[in-house]
Design an enzyme around this catalytic site. Structure first.
Site, PDB file in Angstrom:
ATOM      1  N   GLU A 146       0.853  -1.196   0.000  1.00  0.00           N
ATOM      2  CA  GLU A 146       0.000   0.000   0.000  1.00  0.00           C
ATOM      3  C   GLU A 146       0.887   1.244   0.000  1.00  0.00           C
ATOM      4  O   GLU A 146       1.979   1.251   0.591  1.00  0.00           O
ATOM      5  CB  GLU A 146      -0.878  -0.010   1.256  1.00  0.00           C
ATOM      6  N   HIS A 188      -3.687  -2.865  -8.270  1.00  0.00           N
ATOM      7  CA  HIS A 188      -4.933  -3.394  -7.718  1.00  0.00           C
ATOM      8  C   HIS A 188      -6.034  -3.398  -8.781  1.00  0.00           C
ATOM      9  O   HIS A 188      -6.851  -4.315  -8.844  1.00  0.00           O
ATOM     10  CB  HIS A 188      -5.342  -2.530  -6.522  1.00  0.00           C
ATOM     11  N   ASP A 198      -6.916   1.865  -8.141  1.00  0.00           N
ATOM     12  CA  ASP A 198      -5.528   2.179  -7.796  1.00  0.00           C
ATOM     13  C   ASP A 198      -4.537   1.187  -8.429  1.00  0.00           C
ATOM     14  O   ASP A 198      -4.905   0.050  -8.689  1.00  0.00           O
ATOM     15  CB  ASP A 198      -5.356   2.212  -6.271  1.00  0.00           C
TER      16      ASP A 198
END
Length: 216
Positions: A146, A188, A198
């Site tokens: 992330e 993603h 994203d």
């Protein structure tokens, strides 16, 4: 008239062949069962897979644990082959990512979170399955990274973030022999069945893969 083996226009299968074939099936089934037991022995009552709380897979990262509700115990790559790295963008700050990943009601978390200044937090061990992609099969075979920021703000993707994240991905690819290409390092948005966008159109994939290759 032909022999019994060709009576009725077909070839008669001997009892010996049936027994041998049946034995092969039994042996094949037994091998599969043994493989499943090998993968799952440590899940049995009273058995605990050895692991140290807070142990890092990436030196230099800060350990901060995600909620146990947002990941699943595993023994990767012994039970699930790791062959993907999935790139995410938080749609928020670094601290907001840590907060939601620690929330048992959130239902998702990534293995790592990268801050704009390049700082890396590890929240889930790589041997465990993080709920980060929205696709069970991809979760089982991937590491999720992330990144702080928003998909529509290219300035959020700083030099320090690209460099730090690329070094992390390079280490993961080297550890699991993952090819450094867009089939194995993906966003993603590219995971089948996802509704996420994203890392978005401003994530510079050419730059990122070049940095990963240099770091490896």
């Amino acid at each position: 008239m032909g022999s019994d083996s060709k009576r009725g226009g077909g070839r008669r299968v001997s009892r010996r062949a049936v027994l041998i074939g049946g034995g092969a099936v039994v042996l094949g089934t037994g091998a599969l069962l043994q493989d499943e037991l090998r993968r799952a022995w440590w899940r049995l009552p009273g058995m605990t897979k050895p692991r140290k709380e807070g142990e890092l897979d990436y030196p230099g990262a800060e350990w901060t644990a995600a909620s146990r509700a947002n990941w699943r115990l595993a023994d990767r790559p012994a039970d699930y082959l790791i062959d993907r790295v999935i790139i995410h963008v938080v749609q928020g700050s670094y601290l907001s990512a840590l907060k939601v990943f620690k929330d048992p009601g959130h239902g998702a978390a990534a293995h790592y979170v990268v801050r704009k200044d390049g700082h890396v937090a590890q929240m889930i061990r790589e041997l465990d399955v993080a709920f980060h992609s929205g696709n069970r099969s991809f979760n089982e075979r991937s590491i999720g990274i992330e990144h702080e920021g928003f998909v529509d703000r290219p300035a959020d993707f700083t030099d320090a973030m690209y460099s730090s994240s690329a070094q992390l991905t390079a280490r993961i690819c080297a550890r699991y022999d993952i090819p450094v290409d867009r089939e194995h390092i993906l966003g993603h948005v590219e995971v089948p069945g996802t509704d996420h966008t994203d890392p978005g159109p401003h994530w510079d994939w050419n730059r990122y893969l070049t940095l990963v290759r240099k770091a490896r």
